[in-house]
Scaffold this motif. Sequence first.
Motif, PDB file in Angstrom:
ATOM      1  N   ALA A   1       0.833  -1.205   0.000  1.00 28.57           N
ATOM      2  CA  ALA A   1       0.000   0.000   0.000  1.00 28.57           C
ATOM      3  C   ALA A   1       0.867   1.253   0.000  1.00 28.57           C
TER       4      ALA A   1
ATOM      5  N   ASN B   1      -2.291  -8.404   2.056  1.00 29.30           N
ATOM      6  CA  ASN B   1      -1.712  -7.310   2.823  1.00 29.30           C
ATOM      7  C   ASN B   1      -2.810  -6.530   3.554  1.00 29.30           C
ATOM      8  N   TYR B   2      -3.890  -6.259   2.853  1.00 24.47           N
ATOM      9  CA  TYR B   2      -5.015  -5.519   3.432  1.00 24.47           C
ATOM     10  C   TYR B   2      -5.682  -6.333   4.539  1.00 24.47           C
TER      11      TYR B   2
ATOM     12  N   ARG C   1       2.064   1.848  -3.419  1.00 27.72           N
ATOM     13  CA  ARG C   1       0.988   2.346  -4.284  1.00 27.72           C
ATOM     14  C   ARG C   1       0.701   3.814  -3.986  1.00 27.72           C
TER      15      ARG C   1
ATOM     16  N   MET D   1      -5.939  -3.164  -3.879  1.00 29.34           N
ATOM     17  CA  MET D   1      -5.382  -3.260  -2.530  1.00 29.34           C
ATOM     18  C   MET D   1      -6.391  -3.884  -1.558  1.00 29.34           C
TER      19      MET D   1
ATOM     20  N   SER E   1      -6.209  -7.635  -1.413  1.00 34.51           N
ATOM     21  CA  SER E   1      -4.892  -8.220  -1.150  1.00 34.51           C
ATOM     22  C   SER E   1      -4.801  -8.853   0.239  1.00 34.51           C
TER      23      SER E   1
END
Length: 170
Positions: free
Chosen positions: A126, A161-162, A129, A156, A159
């Motif tokens: 993130a 990650n999120y 981005r 995102m 993902s």
Amino acid sequence: SVKKNYNPLIRSIMHLPKPVICAVNGVAAGAGSSIALACDIVLAARSASFIQSFCKIGLIPDSGGSWNLPRAVGLARAKGLALLGDRLSAEMAEDWGLIWKCVDDDQLQDEAQKLARHFATQPTAALGRIKKLLHESYDNTLDTQLDLEQQAMKTMGQSDNYRESVTAFM
């Protein structure tokens, strides 16, 4: 040479999909100042300074200096710095928006390490981005930027990650 050494370095810093921290503890002159400007978060010791010294030796700002400087401080201040070659104190650099923060000399390393540790715990995809979107915003219309934000948010938001970040936040 600029083409062989500095330009690839500037491109790498600015296109790296992670935040780049710069800690300036002396005089950042010429290409040194331009390298600092290419970084995402710039800290400077109170005793540090920035000089666009090229004009004093019959050269022009390179290493992205002519691109990053006006974006950081505005065209009028960029012209003054680049055409006069005056020294800009770290405190003034912070006031003008050239750098993120001016800190006491003995706190510079600690502040830089603190930021590095912080970024190491954040969702780096993130952050990368965000960095990319901010850089692209100078060339886009509002409508284009809104579309890019929407696409990035969708990507995102799907993902790992999120999901990991939301779980950790909760």
